[in-house]
Design a protein around this motif. Structure first.
Motif: not given
Length: 238
Positions: A195-222
């Motif tokens: 599923i990770k390598e499927r074209d529809s998944t790849v085309k709809t995913s952001a970079s790891d760095e972008e996800y790490i950054g945006i999900y930080k707000r969950y870990t710092d309670d913001t």
């Protein structure tokens, strides 16, 4: 014959719920208009499109359809080519049963793992996640590679956006699904690679760095999403 006119898809690039619908649109081969919005800005214009102020929303023929699983089923019924759900009633029900399992048993510990501050509660969420993933794994077609066999279906689309974000849980909380051929998760890991390598998944995913950054707000309670609020309050997810 494809339905006309083409739908408008309202999404937010970081939202796994919206990514489900994006994947479904690509899997179906549907021509659509893509609009990325900030769902936290509850303007009158946005609320006229999305009564709850949430993504995803699919606007088709002047009407709004929302909630990710409902959007997927609407897409599948309105554009019958490349079906997501099987024709047989029991098989359709089976897919819906396990899609519901994902919504109720896998998504909550995903967010709890990030939001909870106490180590014990984080560990409880890890344990719950692995237990519920194993339950789901045992329900998979033994050959695969997808949940029900060789074709992508509803369960795959419902789980994919969360599974591909498991690296976020590893980054912030040290969570990972056990690997190895002898692991009880070997079938899950086979599914994950496919599923990770499927074209529809790849085309709809952001970079790891972008996800790490945006999900930080969950870990710092913001994080101010309704999902974050529900996890904090111990209530059902919206």
């Amino acid at each position: 014959m494809m339905s006309d006119p083409k739908p408008t898809f309202y999404t937010s690039w970081f939202c796994p719920f919206a990514q489900r619908v994006w994947i479904a649109l690509l899997e179906k081969g549907i021509d659509f208009e893509y609009i990325d919005v900030d769902p936290f800005k509850k303007t009158p214009e946005w609320l006229s499109v999305s009564p709850r102020g949430l993504v995803p929303v699919l606007v088709h023929q002047g009407k709004s359809v929302y909630e990710s699983s409902i959007c997927i089923e609407y897409i599948d019924e309105e554009w019958p080519e490349n079906p997501i759900l099987p024709k047989a009633p029991y098989q359709r029900a089976y897919e819906r049963i396990w899609a519901d399992h994902i919504a109720k048993k896998i998504v909550p510990p995903f967010y709890a793992m990030l939001l909870k501050k106490e180590t014990e509660l984080q560990e409880n969420a890890k344990k719950e996640m692995l237990e519920q993933l194993l339950v789901l794994t045992k329900a998979m077609d033994p050959t695969g590679p997808y949940f029900a066999g060789s074709q992508v279906g509803l369960v795959d689309i419902m789980l994919a956006p969360f599974a591909i974000r498991f690296f976020i849980l590893k980054h912030y909380r040290g969570f990972q699904v056990p690997s190895g051929d002898e692991s009880p998760f070997s079938r899950f890991n086979k599914w994950y690679i496919a599923i990770k390598e499927r074209d529809s998944t790849v085309k709809t995913s952001a970079s790891d760095e972008e996800y790490i950054g945006i999900y930080k707000r969950y870990t710092d309670d913001t994080g101010q999403s309704l999902v974050a609020t529900a996890i904090r309050q111990g209530t059902a997810l919206p």
